[in-house]
Design an enzyme around this catalytic site. Structure first.
Site, PDB file in Angstrom:
ATOM      1  N   LEU A  97       0.655 -14.657  14.298  1.00 66.30           N
ATOM      2  CA  LEU A  97       2.160 -14.483  14.575  1.00 66.30           C
ATOM      3  C   LEU A  97       2.828 -15.248  13.533  1.00 66.30           C
ATOM      4  O   LEU A  97       3.636 -16.174  13.800  1.00 66.30           O
ATOM      5  CB  LEU A  97       2.530 -15.129  15.976  1.00 66.30           C
ATOM      6  CG  LEU A  97       3.714 -14.634  16.556  1.00 66.30           C
ATOM      7  CD1 LEU A  97       3.544 -13.318  17.185  1.00 66.30           C
ATOM      8  CD2 LEU A  97       4.352 -15.671  17.535  1.00 66.30           C
ATOM      9  N   GLY A  98       2.506 -14.435  12.324  1.00 64.30           N
ATOM     10  CA  GLY A  98       3.453 -14.814  11.135  1.00 64.30           C
ATOM     11  C   GLY A  98       4.621 -14.018  11.086  1.00 64.30           C
ATOM     12  O   GLY A  98       5.159 -13.423  12.156  1.00 64.30           O
ATOM     13  N   HIS A 115      -2.705   3.400   4.764  1.00 62.73           N
ATOM     14  CA  HIS A 115      -2.421   2.155   4.235  1.00 62.73           C
ATOM     15  C   HIS A 115      -0.904   2.135   3.617  1.00 62.73           C
ATOM     16  O   HIS A 115      -0.529   2.003   2.603  1.00 62.73           O
ATOM     17  CB  HIS A 115      -3.323   1.539   3.110  1.00 62.73           C
ATOM     18  CG  HIS A 115      -2.994  -0.073   2.987  1.00 62.73           C
ATOM     19  ND1 HIS A 115      -4.234  -0.918   2.565  1.00 62.73           N
ATOM     20  CD2 HIS A 115      -1.954  -0.964   3.172  1.00 62.73           C
ATOM     21  CE1 HIS A 115      -3.582  -1.920   2.634  1.00 62.73           C
ATOM     22  NE2 HIS A 115      -2.381  -1.931   2.908  1.00 62.73           N
ATOM     23  N   SER A 149      -3.156 -17.362  17.135  1.00 64.90           N
ATOM     24  CA  SER A 149      -2.780 -17.964  15.780  1.00 64.90           C
ATOM     25  C   SER A 149      -3.572 -19.040  15.498  1.00 64.90           C
ATOM     26  O   SER A 149      -3.948 -19.843  16.257  1.00 64.90           O
ATOM     27  CB  SER A 149      -1.256 -18.045  15.589  1.00 64.90           C
ATOM     28  OG  SER A 149      -0.376 -17.669  14.322  1.00 64.90           O
ATOM     29  N   ARG A 150      -3.649 -19.476  14.217  1.00 64.48           N
ATOM     30  CA  ARG A 150      -4.182 -20.658  13.772  1.00 64.48           C
ATOM     31  C   ARG A 150      -3.508 -21.880  14.604  1.00 64.48           C
ATOM     32  O   ARG A 150      -4.515 -22.652  15.144  1.00 64.48           O
ATOM     33  CB  ARG A 150      -4.153 -20.970  12.133  1.00 64.48           C
ATOM     34  CG  ARG A 150      -5.156 -20.213  11.404  1.00 64.48           C
ATOM     35  CD  ARG A 150      -4.846 -20.287  10.031  1.00 64.48           C
ATOM     36  NE  ARG A 150      -3.535 -19.734   9.605  1.00 64.48           N
ATOM     37  CZ  ARG A 150      -3.378 -19.561   8.398  1.00 64.48           C
ATOM     38  NH1 ARG A 150      -3.982 -19.948   7.311  1.00 64.48           N
ATOM     39  NH2 ARG A 150      -1.962 -18.877   8.174  1.00 64.48           N
ATOM     40  N   GLU A 185     -11.211   1.322   1.991  1.00 59.86           N
ATOM     41  CA  GLU A 185     -10.198   2.197   1.370  1.00 59.86           C
ATOM     42  C   GLU A 185     -10.395   2.528   0.146  1.00 59.86           C
ATOM     43  O   GLU A 185     -10.914   1.930  -0.753  1.00 59.86           O
ATOM     44  CB  GLU A 185      -8.879   1.449   1.545  1.00 59.86           C
ATOM     45  CG  GLU A 185      -8.322   1.167   2.909  1.00 59.86           C
ATOM     46  CD  GLU A 185      -7.182   0.354   2.854  1.00 59.86           C
ATOM     47  OE1 GLU A 185      -6.426   0.230   2.000  1.00 59.86           O
ATOM     48  OE2 GLU A 185      -6.728  -0.261   3.839  1.00 59.86           O
ATOM     49  N   ILE A 223       5.290 -10.734  10.233  1.00 59.51           N
ATOM     50  CA  ILE A 223       5.117  -9.398  10.695  1.00 59.51           C
ATOM     51  C   ILE A 223       4.727  -9.432  12.108  1.00 59.51           C
ATOM     52  O   ILE A 223       5.435  -8.879  12.800  1.00 59.51           O
ATOM     53  CB  ILE A 223       4.113  -8.845   9.864  1.00 59.51           C
ATOM     54  CG1 ILE A 223       4.473  -8.770   8.424  1.00 59.51           C
ATOM     55  CG2 ILE A 223       3.635  -7.705  10.495  1.00 59.51           C
ATOM     56  CD1 ILE A 223       3.281  -8.112   7.364  1.00 59.51           C
ATOM     57  N   ARG A 277      -5.537  -5.810   7.403  1.00 59.75           N
ATOM     58  CA  ARG A 277      -6.696  -5.705   6.548  1.00 59.75           C
ATOM     59  C   ARG A 277      -7.872  -5.087   7.360  1.00 59.75           C
ATOM     60  O   ARG A 277      -8.082  -5.535   8.386  1.00 59.75           O
ATOM     61  CB  ARG A 277      -7.077  -7.011   5.723  1.00 59.75           C
ATOM     62  CG  ARG A 277      -6.025  -7.163   4.440  1.00 59.75           C
ATOM     63  CD  ARG A 277      -5.992  -6.408   3.008  1.00 59.75           C
ATOM     64  NE  ARG A 277      -4.950  -6.447   2.440  1.00 59.75           N
ATOM     65  CZ  ARG A 277      -3.720  -6.134   2.433  1.00 59.75           C
ATOM     66  NH1 ARG A 277      -3.406  -5.558   3.272  1.00 59.75           N
ATOM     67  NH2 ARG A 277      -2.988  -6.730   1.428  1.00 59.75           N
TER      68      ARG A 277
END
Lengths: 323, 323
Positions: A160-161, A287, A182-183, A269, A163, A240
């Site tokens: 939950l940064g 991407h 989240s961390r 990719e 973005i 990613r």
């Protein structure tokens, strides 16, 4: 001689999409070294100019390895055109005191929009419907299979940064029920925190991956997580590729052990598993989460500000000292 | 004999998708007449059972014409499985005192989700990206063309009823700038009102059609409106096909006079202009805005409540007396 060529040399790796879009503007202002314009192999190219390179400007997929860094004794700055910096050897940068900057939050909202778009597409079968209609099947075959309701879905945000928070806000407005892992727990956030990925998957119908790729998150979404999500579960990844164990994802999708996926990123990719081609419940984009014309312009402005600041020894617009 | 067959006869036209999905449950409870199960032409079928039919249950695309109504002297109730009732001759119903009920707001949020999904898809090129990736073009051709940013877009909502308001709320949370036109200004709404469609089109980059199809709105989105919207403008239609002049829309799309379209509805469903097949900037779905498994279940419950109320002369759950 172009006066920009007298300025400190910046090695461009990739090259980033924003570089190609604004190449003529960039070239007027800075002394860029462009290895892809010569037939010389990259390693050899770097060794020929190693004494001059003060900075690297790199795309999300061009590795900045310890080997490259060690070839460049004058390197003091690595500037990524992406948000993720997993392709940069951060330990080596730290050891050498090299500053690493990323694209900050330039396009957090664009990436969030892509996540929401991919998710609605999979849940409401939009790409599949588009194929059904455009193939001329509708008048012949009649009914298209029912999709699922979007509202009320239990959505787990993984990371939950900036973005992730944009995604949560959007889906909350659409009636989804949000929780996250989240961390660390974010005290100001109105959504419930879940301490681990397994627990999140077990409690949700949808997982949206929006965390950084690190050693800890590499293949975090494994078979066990997918089975906990269940055979109607959907995974969206705009972060990613390697955060998901792609081989296991393909197996689960092909066997129907999970319900669908919306993927903007892949482990290797631009290559990705061909088994996904035929699956109607899988939507794939190349991407492009962060890449819109408008974001590209904003990114160009930010890159220029950061390069100007670096070249004049001022504070960076967006500085990130990792680790 | 099934006891339901002793109950008043309900003529089913279409049949509605919800009828097919819940046919066995419906058939246990009500005395439905199903013209599609016999080889007799509809007109003849109706004339043979005309004295018994008390109610009609119809889909969104099965016309309930004055001619049909006039064949049914005992008809007092028309129940639509859709929100739109443009396929029912409301004047004739009014003249005869026949009550018309629609699906109310059962699936307003689903239709709104579809509108948002179609719009993100067109703006961010999701279906096009999906085709690009699944055709295996990415590793060969590299870059996919840049899409546009979603946030900050000026969006005009055409018809701010229940669905329009759901759409506005969703897009507002995604950073779009909302204005609307409607028969009347809505005083409680936080978005600016625009008195006419031309003015709305001139001020917006996107139009979302979410009004009812009436004589006044038929072909309201004409060439003039499209040209005012401009060559980067996008039209999304989740209401009824004939609100747009489809021929003109196709011409404008083919010539690049507007930028793209996301269409769930068409003027002559399930047929629609083949010229749209090849256009990457056009996303088409088979009138599934309102149709999800969950909405279908809710609709089944509502239909049963309304039929039970009608059969026991109670107030309808969702009554709409039009005109």
């Amino acid at each position: 001689m172009n006066p920009a060529q007298l300025a400190p040399a910046i090695l461009v790796l990739g090259p980033p999409l924003v570089f190609r879009a604004y190449e003529s503007e960039f070239t007027k202002k800075y002394n860029f070294l462009k290895p892809w314009e010569t037939p010389i192999p990259l390693k050899q190219f770097i060794s020929t100019c190693s004494a001059n390179v003060k900075a690297i400007f790199c795309s999300a997929v061009s590795p900045v390895t310890a080997e490259i860094i060690q070839c460049l004794p004058e390197l003091t700055f690595v500037l990524a055109s992406s948000i993720g910096v997993n392709h940069i050897d951060l330990l080596e940068c730290k050891r050498r005191g090299i500053v690493v900057a990323n694209a900050g939050s330039t396009f957090s909202d664009d990436v969030a929009d892509m996540a929401v778009g991919l998710l609605i597409d999979v849940v409401r079968r939009i790409s599949a419907g588009n194929r059904f209609v455009k193939a001329g099947v509708w008048p012949l075959q009649g009914d298209f299979p029912l999709a699922h309701k979007f509202g009320g879905k239990q959505v787990g945000i993984v990371g939950l940064g900036n973005i992730g928070l944009h995604i949560a806000t959007r889906l909350n407005a659409m009636g989804c029920i949000i929780s996250y892992t989240s961390r660390t727990m974010k005290p100001q956030v109105p959504f419930p925190f879940c301490p681990g990925i397994n627990q999140l998957a077990a409690n949700c119908e949808i997982l949206i991956i929006s965390c950084a790729l690190t050693e800890q998150t590499h293949h975090m979404i494994n078979r066990e997580v997918m089975l906990l999500l269940g055979n109607e579960g959907i995974i969206v990844n705009i972060a990613r590729g390697a955060i998901i164990n792609e081989k296991e994802l393909v197996k689960c999708l092909v066997k129907g052990e999970i319900g669908g996926a919306g993927l903007d990123v892949f482990e290797h990719e631009p290559n990705f598993p061909k088994e996904l081609f035929a699956l109607d419940n899988v939507v794939l984009t190349p991407h492009h989460g962060a890449v819109t014309e408008e974001a590209c312009k904003n990114l160009y402005d930010l890159i220029c500000k950061n390069l100007d600041a670096f070249l004049s020894n001022k504070l960076l617009e967006c500085e990130t000292v990792y680790l």
